[in-house]
Design a protein around this motif. Structure first.
Motif, short mmCIF file in Angstrom:
data_model
loop_
_atom_site.label_atom_id
_atom_site.label_comp_id
_atom_site.label_asym_id
_atom_site.label_seq_id
_atom_site.Cartn_x
_atom_site.Cartn_y
_atom_site.Cartn_z
N ASP A 175 4.22 -6.58 19.91
CA ASP A 175 4.87 -5.49 20.07
C ASP A 175 4.54 -4.91 21.60
O ASP A 175 5.86 -4.34 22.03
CB ASP A 175 4.70 -4.34 18.88
CG ASP A 175 5.40 -4.59 17.64
OD1 ASP A 175 6.15 -5.67 17.67
OD2 ASP A 175 5.47 -3.89 16.79
N LEU A 202 12.77 -12.78 17.51
CA LEU A 202 11.76 -11.71 17.48
C LEU A 202 11.74 -10.51 18.23
O LEU A 202 11.61 -9.26 17.89
CB LEU A 202 10.16 -12.22 18.02
CG LEU A 202 9.03 -11.94 17.40
CD1 LEU A 202 8.93 -11.65 15.82
CD2 LEU A 202 7.74 -12.58 18.04
N LYS A 205 14.15 -8.15 16.57
CA LYS A 205 13.70 -7.47 15.47
C LYS A 205 13.01 -6.36 16.00
O LYS A 205 12.97 -5.31 15.07
CB LYS A 205 12.80 -8.38 14.64
CG LYS A 205 13.32 -9.54 13.72
CD LYS A 205 12.36 -10.59 12.95
CE LYS A 205 13.24 -11.31 12.16
NZ LYS A 205 12.47 -12.19 11.26
N TYR A 206 12.37 -6.48 17.05
CA TYR A 206 11.66 -5.38 17.53
C TYR A 206 12.77 -4.15 18.16
O TYR A 206 12.43 -3.09 17.72
CB TYR A 206 10.88 -5.77 19.14
CG TYR A 206 10.40 -4.85 19.78
CD1 TYR A 206 9.24 -4.20 19.77
CD2 TYR A 206 10.96 -4.15 21.05
CE1 TYR A 206 8.71 -3.04 20.36
CE2 TYR A 206 10.50 -3.20 21.69
CZ TYR A 206 9.28 -2.63 21.70
OH TYR A 206 8.93 -1.71 22.17
N ASN A 209 13.69 -2.41 14.90
CA ASN A 209 12.78 -1.47 14.44
C ASN A 209 12.61 -0.18 15.21
O ASN A 209 12.42 0.85 14.94
CB ASN A 209 11.23 -2.06 14.55
CG ASN A 209 11.17 -3.09 13.65
OD1 ASN A 209 11.75 -2.90 12.25
ND2 ASN A 209 10.07 -4.07 13.61
N GLU A 362 12.19 -12.03 4.51
CA GLU A 362 12.50 -10.98 5.47
C GLU A 362 13.18 -9.69 5.12
O GLU A 362 13.38 -8.85 5.81
CB GLU A 362 13.49 -11.44 6.65
CG GLU A 362 12.60 -12.63 7.29
CD GLU A 362 13.35 -13.26 8.56
OE1 GLU A 362 14.65 -13.01 8.70
OE2 GLU A 362 12.86 -13.59 9.39
N ASP A 366 9.21 -6.38 7.21
CA ASP A 366 8.12 -6.42 7.98
C ASP A 366 7.58 -7.72 8.54
O ASP A 366 6.80 -7.58 9.40
CB ASP A 366 6.79 -5.74 6.50
CG ASP A 366 5.48 -5.73 7.10
OD1 ASP A 366 5.38 -4.93 8.21
OD2 ASP A 366 4.65 -6.21 6.77
N LYS A 368 7.72 -10.73 10.68
CA LYS A 368 8.24 -10.72 11.94
C LYS A 368 8.97 -12.41 12.15
O LYS A 368 9.98 -12.42 12.64
CB LYS A 368 7.24 -10.47 13.11
CG LYS A 368 6.97 -9.05 13.14
CD LYS A 368 5.86 -8.90 14.38
CE LYS A 368 5.41 -7.56 14.46
NZ LYS A 368 4.68 -7.10 15.43
N GLU A 369 8.06 -13.52 11.91
CA GLU A 369 8.46 -14.61 11.94
C GLU A 369 7.63 -15.38 10.92
O GLU A 369 6.58 -15.06 10.51
CB GLU A 369 8.22 -15.01 13.30
CG GLU A 369 7.26 -15.08 14.05
CD GLU A 369 7.18 -15.35 15.40
OE1 GLU A 369 8.58 -15.94 16.08
OE2 GLU A 369 6.62 -15.34 16.41
N SER A 386 2.93 -10.70 9.88
CA SER A 386 3.24 -9.50 9.13
C SER A 386 1.99 -8.37 9.15
O SER A 386 0.88 -8.77 9.10
CB SER A 386 3.54 -9.68 7.83
OG SER A 386 3.80 -8.45 7.27
#
Length: 435
Positions: A175, A202, A205-206, A209, A362, A366, A368-369, A386
């Motif tokens: 992150d 990824l 997804k960041y 969030n 998913e 939580d 991520k991959e 995760s």
């Protein structure tokens, strides 16, 4: 200054001539296109039979009465010194040389003559142009790997500068690192994103969030082009929502060309200008449009090295609505070596496991991959990133889904890690069978 074109010219690639040739091909009327393809097939086979001892030896004394009589060229066939595979008049010094990633388990070094490689770039320029992109002026946000040795690193950075792109190295996707990626979008006027699917996913997804749509941060952004890894429908939706731009799927092979590229109607258009693509069954019998099988590709212009009826290692379907000039790749299932043989003897594409578990694993947001490995006929290990362990309830849901779509009695093991191991290139292998 057209820096990208200039760098190609300085390396000896006749890019202007290649662009002109591509335009001539594209101007051929539909009614005449099948004849053009047949002519190019005959020309490239004839050339290599006359000038390439490797290809002549491959055919041996086998009588060739029609195209289907030509042998399927495998990657294993090519695992011998490159100098022994080059056509007459070509040397290691006057061709373009590169190596495959080895994702199929059969890495090898290959060559293209310089005109053929210039044609490859011409096709890429053409397809990116569908979305208003110009390699000489459009600013690219590049999600790729990068050499970690000092000389390789700075060489790649220089290439990025000349190619009007800014590279986001993808070996560290924490992150904190993704936060620094985002910061660049506030200050740079990127026209498009290009890179590996899993890395861009990824990043998306960041953004999710953080409740950020990237287009609102970087208003110049037009499109995102993903490559090298499977793009699932759910992932495409996520990317388009969080990036705020269309997401285009690219499919290619370094030893060949750009093979297929999605147009604005979301159709995966096959490259019928410089390649001839076939689909064959397990016995190498040619299948009609609409049937699934192994993708076999012929490079129509590479005189330095034969890629004639070359088994790429992928499985797919060419749409029944295709014609000689306008072929549509309806489906790309995955690699032929990425299959799972179950205890019952049933054989399924390995990515089926990845796809079946993806929506469940998913759900919480939580994870991520993750990747999946088959370690035994009945055992599959899910390794995931995760902050929390996947609950027993989620694990049970995953097992139920696998039993529903595949078969019962399979064991699922979950392994939480801080970071997933990527290949040297930065690619992420989503499914792998060790059986």
């Amino acid at each position: 200054m057209n820096w990208f074109d200039l760098t190609l010219k300085l390396k000896g690639f006749p890019i202007e001539g290649a662009k002109s040739e591509l335009q001539k091909i594209q101007d051929i009327p539909e009614a005449e296109y099948a004849n053009y393809i047949e002519l190019k097939k005959k020309e490239i086979v004839s050339y290599h039979l006359q000038h390439n001892s490797f290809y002549k030896n491959l055919l041996g004394n086998k009588p060739i009465d029609k195209w289907e009589d030509l042998p399927i060229l495998t990657k294993k066939d090519l695992q011998q010194p490159l100098k022994d595979r080059l056509s007459e008049g070509f040397t290691l010094k006057n061709v373009y040389i590169n190596k495959t990633s080895g994702s199929s388990g059969h890495p090898f070094v290959f060559a293209k003559d310089k005109f053929s490689h210039a044609l490859t770039w011409s096709v890429i320029f053409n397809r990116f142009g569908w979305f208003g992109l110009d390699f000489n002026s459009s600013y690219q946000a590049r999600f790729y790997g990068i050499p970690l040795d000092k000389i390789g690193y700075y060489k790649e950075r220089l290439k990025d500068k000349l190619a009007t792109r800014y590279r986001f190295p993808i070996f560290n996707l924490s992150d904190d690192k993704l936060e620094t990626f985002l910061a660049e979008f506030y200050t740079k006027k990127f026209d498009y994103i290009n890179g590996y699917t899993s890395s861009i996913e990824l990043f998306a997804k960041y953004l999710q969030n953080k409740n950020i749509v990237l287009k609102e941060v970087c208003s110049t952004l037009k499109v995102c082009i993903v490559t090298s890894e499977m793009l699932f429908p759910e992932t495409k939706k996520l990317l388009e929502k969080q990036l705020g731009v269309p997401v285009v799927n690219e499919y290619g092979a370094s030893e060949l060309d750009l093979i297929a590229f999605q147009n604005k109607q979301d159709k995966w258009v096959l490259n019928s200008e410089t390649l001839f693509v076939e689909v064959v069954d397990e016995n190498n019998k040619v299948l009609p449009y609409g049937r699934e099988g192994k993708l076999i590709v012929t490079s129509l212009f590479n005189k330095a090295h034969p890629f004639i009826r070359y088994e790429l290692g992928d499985v797919g379907v060419i749409s029944e609505k295709s014609s000689a000039k306008h072929q549509i790749l309806q489906k790309l299932t995955g690699r032929t070596n990425d299959v799972a043989t179950l205890p019952s003897g049933k054989v399924v594409p390995g990515l089926t496991f990845y796809y079946v578990t993806k929506s469940i694993i998913e759900d919480s947001g939580d994870v991520k991959e993750f990747v999946i490995k088959q370690t035994k006929p009945n055992t599959f290990v899910v390794t995931y990133v995760s902050s929390e362990k996947i609950s027993d309830l989620k694990k049970r849901d995953m097992i139920n889904a696998i039993e529903k779509y595949l078969e019962k009695g399979l064991e699922l093991q979950l392994n939480r890690v801080d970071v997933l191991e990527r290949k040297k290139s930065g690619k992420l292998k989503q499914f792998e069978s060790l059986v």
